[in-house]
Design a protein around this motif. Structure first.
Motif, short mmCIF file in Angstrom:
data_model
loop_
_atom_site.label_atom_id
_atom_site.label_comp_id
_atom_site.label_asym_id
_atom_site.label_seq_id
_atom_site.Cartn_x
_atom_site.Cartn_y
_atom_site.Cartn_z
N ALA A 274 17.18 -4.98 29.73
CA ALA A 274 15.73 -4.88 29.66
C ALA A 274 15.10 -6.18 29.20
O ALA A 274 13.98 -6.52 29.59
CB ALA A 274 15.33 -3.73 28.73
N SER A 282 10.91 -1.33 31.51
CA SER A 282 10.60 0.07 31.19
C SER A 282 11.55 1.02 31.89
O SER A 282 12.01 2.00 31.30
CB SER A 282 9.15 0.38 31.58
OG SER A 282 8.82 1.71 31.28
N THR A 283 11.86 0.73 33.16
CA THR A 283 12.80 1.59 33.90
C THR A 283 14.18 1.55 33.27
O THR A 283 14.85 2.59 33.10
CB THR A 283 12.87 1.14 35.36
OG1 THR A 283 11.57 1.19 35.93
CG2 THR A 283 13.81 2.03 36.15
N ALA A 285 14.90 0.84 30.16
CA ALA A 285 14.85 1.55 28.89
C ALA A 285 14.87 3.06 29.08
O ALA A 285 15.45 3.80 28.29
CB ALA A 285 13.61 1.12 28.11
N THR A 286 14.23 3.54 30.16
CA THR A 286 14.25 4.97 30.45
C THR A 286 15.67 5.43 30.77
O THR A 286 16.13 6.48 30.28
CB THR A 286 13.32 5.28 31.63
OG1 THR A 286 12.00 4.85 31.32
CG2 THR A 286 13.30 6.76 31.94
N GLU A 334 7.94 -2.92 22.82
CA GLU A 334 7.01 -1.99 23.49
C GLU A 334 7.63 -1.37 24.74
O GLU A 334 7.48 -0.18 24.99
CB GLU A 334 5.73 -2.75 23.86
CG GLU A 334 4.68 -1.91 24.56
CD GLU A 334 4.00 -0.92 23.63
OE1 GLU A 334 3.40 0.03 24.15
OE2 GLU A 334 4.10 -1.10 22.40
N ALA A 335 8.32 -2.18 25.56
CA ALA A 335 8.91 -1.66 26.79
C ALA A 335 9.97 -0.61 26.49
O ALA A 335 10.06 0.43 27.17
CB ALA A 335 9.50 -2.80 27.62
N ARG A 337 10.12 1.22 23.82
CA ARG A 337 9.40 2.38 23.32
C ARG A 337 8.89 3.25 24.47
O ARG A 337 9.05 4.47 24.48
CB ARG A 337 8.22 1.91 22.47
CG ARG A 337 7.14 2.96 22.29
CD ARG A 337 5.92 2.34 21.65
NE ARG A 337 4.77 3.20 21.83
CZ ARG A 337 3.65 3.11 21.13
NH1 ARG A 337 3.55 2.20 20.20
NH2 ARG A 337 2.65 3.91 21.35
N GLY A 338 8.28 2.62 25.46
CA GLY A 338 7.80 3.39 26.60
C GLY A 338 8.92 4.08 27.35
O GLY A 338 8.79 5.23 27.76
N GLY A 339 10.04 3.38 27.54
CA GLY A 339 11.16 4.00 28.24
C GLY A 339 11.74 5.16 27.48
O GLY A 339 12.06 6.20 28.07
N SER A 481 4.74 6.37 26.76
CA SER A 481 4.68 6.15 28.21
C SER A 481 3.29 6.39 28.77
O SER A 481 3.12 6.39 29.99
CB SER A 481 5.68 7.07 28.91
OG SER A 481 5.38 8.42 28.60
N ALA A 484 1.79 3.49 31.04
CA ALA A 484 2.33 3.42 32.41
C ALA A 484 1.79 4.55 33.26
O ALA A 484 1.53 4.37 34.44
CB ALA A 484 3.86 3.49 32.37
#
Length: 812
Positions: A274, A282-283, A285-286, A334-335, A337-339, A481, A484
């Motif tokens: 990431a 973000s992807t 991290a998801t 942050e990325a 976290r969103g993932g 998220s 996004a």
């Protein structure tokens, strides 16, 4: 000059400038194509200049044609080499074969250096590609000749490693070639996975080899290199990591303690990647979040009973999503976290989907009725054996949504909380009375949202000038998220209105479910209908907008249900029950004087139609019901806004009641049915003419006169007696004289026509006798004389016809 124009004006100027630049570019492209045609045209022939403003058609450029030819040549040479290696190999000895392949490969690999120095880059690329293919064939030939007994997978892994090194070094020496380095990256993907397979490793070992290879690809991504190398490494890493993730997910279900380390390694790789691949951070991290959930939940699930599997995954997902709290201190990017938030939300959403069947069973199960109404027999729930942990999953989802906060978090908490109440009777196999009570509680709770302070009437979003604002990101487990999700165009939604509409819909659905279940027992039916009547009446009084209208209509239906249940309990017949149901539209019409509700009035009309339908088998009761309906409609016509429709409805109901009563009495004379229509219609027409003297007589008197004259004329021609023709002729004569006296077109025409037809009916027998007594030649002769007379006086007869038409036209 305005240096700061409005945004609209500035946008218009920018668009105009871009249009001008596009036109100029097209013009320059046309000129360039013409110049190329001049340069490459044969001697003595010049390319024709293009038309002004139109680009010359050029299907391909010289460089494009050159590349196509070189590609085709390289492919053909590769095919030839492959055919030589596989087909013609046996006709030469070992030394000859080796010498040929070595010579051709060496020449193909050395030639690009010379070609690059001479500026022939495309030719060098094609020959270099041929050299790479020849090295693969050399490796195959070496296995067939020198090492025929070695394992195929092991040799392929070793050969791929050697080729990756050779191609990488070759590409480093000849940096003008673009293909060798990406080819080396592709070859480097094979050694570890194929080596693991050759060593007899299982799926986990091969997946670990793929993870290590993908890690090497990620390291390549982190180093400065050419774009084609980075793209190849990124795609290769994605393919291998996806394979390893799928393998780990499968192992977490069958062998959790073997799959957990693999999933943890994949998660670590995704998190590290990431940072190197920011557009896909973000992807990645998801995916890492999903792998972490499976890492923890797999072994925990194996240690618990089977029905706890989904709750374990949901708890792990929500725990992962809760990592937004440390993020505030800057612990996690942050990325990531969103993932993590998205991954936790996906896991929780899948768990909620798993828990939906008991919700549907609790909502629709009462409709599965095997016995009659009030039989005391309760249908078994469709999914009675569904694990009780489904209710726990819904509870966890509701709590998480409530913790998230924000409009969508509140909405999710409401929906999941209502779903939990609907699933409890099935998931916990509650007794009959408890199931009804839970459904009524769900109804009351959902309807309570519709009448909360600041409901839909106060939550309408104001018009927003310019671009629509991005909604505020909700706090909570899934807030990470939100950015996004809401990145695109957003239409502002009033949170209060959304909750109110959701509560109204959910409350109505659970009310129907409770009523269906209550139909098993008489006392329960009356109790549930009474509670629903009170609830919907309260919402209709306290609510607003569409919610108020929906509740008002539901309250009328509940009242109708109480009346129908009372009639059924009293043992009344269908016709008697229909007469009793007229109480509902009567009460609705009475309440409409004080409380205006279109939905309540429409529902009352529908209940009245049902009441009339129930009385159809007994005509006497139908006549009474129609008369009572006419009274209700006439009372409604006292309101100015309902006067027109209600007055016509009342008249139609009264008329239908009279007709049905006449039919019950056995009356077959048509005038008994038509005169009650004609007389009021003529009175209404007279009143209209007094108010509006310009109104046409056809509008005022035509319908009323035709209502009696037309059916009576039809009856005259089948009536052998003289009474009806005499009465009809007398009436038609009177109508004709009135029309002539007051210069009214409709009475004059309709009355005169009826009078002529009655006279024709009376004279018809004598005419038939006279025609039978005359010679056969006389009628044609009379017709001929008539035609001659008309022809001779044609113009005068035409003037008379025009005068008659003018006199009629001047009448009203």
């Amino acid at each position: 000059m305005d240096m700061n124009p409005p945004p609209v004006e500035e946008l218009r100027r920018v668009d105009a400038e871009l249009t001008r630049l596009d036109a100029r570019r097209a013009e320059l492209l046309a000129r360039r194509a013409w110049l190329l045609g001049v340069l490459y045209a044969p001697a003595g022939r010049a390319a024709a200049p293009p038309f002004p403003g139109v680009a010359a058609p050029a299907e391909t450029s010289p460089r494009g044609a050159q590349n196509v030819l070189l590609t085709l040549g390289g492919i053909l040479l590769a095919v030839a080499a492959l055919a030589f290696t596989l087909v013609s190999w046996g006709s030469m000895g070992i030394a000859g074969r080796s010498a040929v392949l070595l010579a051709v490969t060496s020449a193909a690999l050395a030639a690009p250096a010379v070609l690059l120095r001479r500026g022939l880059g495309s030719t060098a690329e094609a020959v270099g590609a041929l050299g790479l293919v020849l090295t693969v064939l050399d490796a195959y030939a070496l296995h067939r000749v020198a090492l025929p007994g070695t394992d195929g997978l092991g040799y392929t892994a070793a050969a791929a490693a050697v080729l990756a090194g050779v191609w990488g070094g070759y590409g480093g020496l000849l940096r003008g070639l673009r293909l060798p380095l990406p080819a080396a990256v592709v070859a480097a993907q094979l050694p570890l996975p194929l080596g693991a397979l050759a060593a007899g490793g299982g799926p986990a070992v091969v997946a670990w080899a793929a993870v290590l290879t993908a890690a090497a690809d990620v390291l390549v991504l982190g180093r400065p290199s050419r774009s084609e190398v980075r793209v190849t490494a990124g795609v290769s890493a994605g393919v291998l990591a996806a394979w390893a993730l799928l393998t780990g997910a499968g192992l977490s279900l069958t062998d959790p303690w073997t799959g957990a380390p693999l999933l943890l390694g994949c998660a670590a790789l995704c998190l590290y990647s990431a940072g190197a691949a920011r557009p896909a951070a973000s992807t990645l991290a998801t995916l890492a979040g999903l792998a972490l959930v499976a890492t923890v939940a797999g072994p925990a699930r194996a240690a618990l009973p089977a029905e706890w599997a989904v709750p374990v995954y949901v708890v792990c997902g929500l725990a992962l999503a809760a990592l937004w709290r440390p993020v505030r201190a800057g612990w996690i990017p942050e990325a990531v976290r969103g993932g993590f938030g998205l991954a936790g939300g996906v896991v929780a959403g899948l768990g909620v989907l798993w828990a939906l069947p008991p919700v549907l069973a609790g909502l629709l199960g009462p409709a599965d009725r095997s016995a009659g109404l009030w039989s005391g027999t309760h249908a078994a729930p469709v999914l009675a054996d569904y694990p009780a942990t489904a209710a726990l999953v819904l509870l966890l989802g509701a709590v998480a949504a409530a913790t998230a906060g924000g409009p969508w978090g509140r909405w999710g908490a409401v929906v999941l909380g209502w779903s939990l109440l609907m699933a409890l009777p099935v998931a916990l196999e509650l007794p009959y009375a408890a199931g009804i009570a839970v459904r009524l509680v769900a109804t009351a709770a959902a309807l309570g949202l519709a009448v909360r302070p600041g409901g839909p009437a106060h939550d309408r979003p104001e018009p927003v000038p310019g671009p629509a604002p991005v909604p505020e990101r909700p706090e909570g487990a899934w807030g990470a998220s939100w950015t996004a999700v809401t990145a695109g165009p957003v239409v502002p939604v009033a949170p209060g209105a959304l909750l109110a509409w959701t509560g109204s819909a959910a409350g109505t659905a659970s009310a129907v479910s409770a009523l269906l279940l209550a139909l098993d027992v008489r006392a329960a039916t009356f109790g549930v209908l009474g509670v629903l009547l009170a609830l919907f009446t309260a919402v209709a009084v306290l609510g607003g907008g569409a919610v108020r209208e929906t509740a008002a209509g539901a309250a009328v239906l509940a009242a109708a249900g109480l009346v129908g249940a009372g009639a059924a309990a009293a043992g009344l017949s269908g016709a008697a029950a229909g007469l009793a149901l007229l109480i509902v539209p009567a009460a609705t019409a009475a309440l409409a004087v004080r409380v205006r509700s279109v939905a309540a009035e429409v529902t009352g009309v529908a209940v009245g139609a049902l009441a009339l339908a129930l009385t159809v088998p007994r005509p006497a009761a139908l006549a009474l019901a129609l008369a009572l309906g006419g009274v209700i409609a006439a009372a409604t016509a006292l309101r100015a806004e309902r006067r027109r429709a209600a007055s016509w409805t009342a008249g139609a109901l009264f008329l239908a009641a009279a007709w049905v009563r006449l039919a019950v009495w056995g009356v077959t004379v048509p005038e008994a049915y038509t005169l009650p229509v004609t007389v009021p219609a003529l009175v209404v027409g007279l009143l209209r003419r007094r108010r509006d003297p310009a109104a046409s007589s056809w509008v005022a008197y035509g319908p009323g006169l035709a209502a009696t004259l037309v059916p009576s004329l039809a009856a005259v021609w089948s009536d052998p007696h003289w009474t009806r023709p005499l009465l009809l002729g007398t009436g038609a004569l009177a109508v004709t004289l009135v029309g002539a006296r007051f210069r009214l077109q409709a009475p004059l025409v309709l009355g005169g026509a009826a009078l002529v037809l009655v006279a024709a009916h009376e004279l018809a027998p004598y005419v038939v006798q006279l025609v039978g007594a005359l010679p056969r030649w006389l009628p044609p002769a009379a017709a001929g004389l008539l035609l001659l007379a008309v022809g001779a006086t044609y113009e005068r007869r035409l003037r008379e016809a025009r005068a008659l038409r003018g006199r009629l036209a001047r009448m009203r």
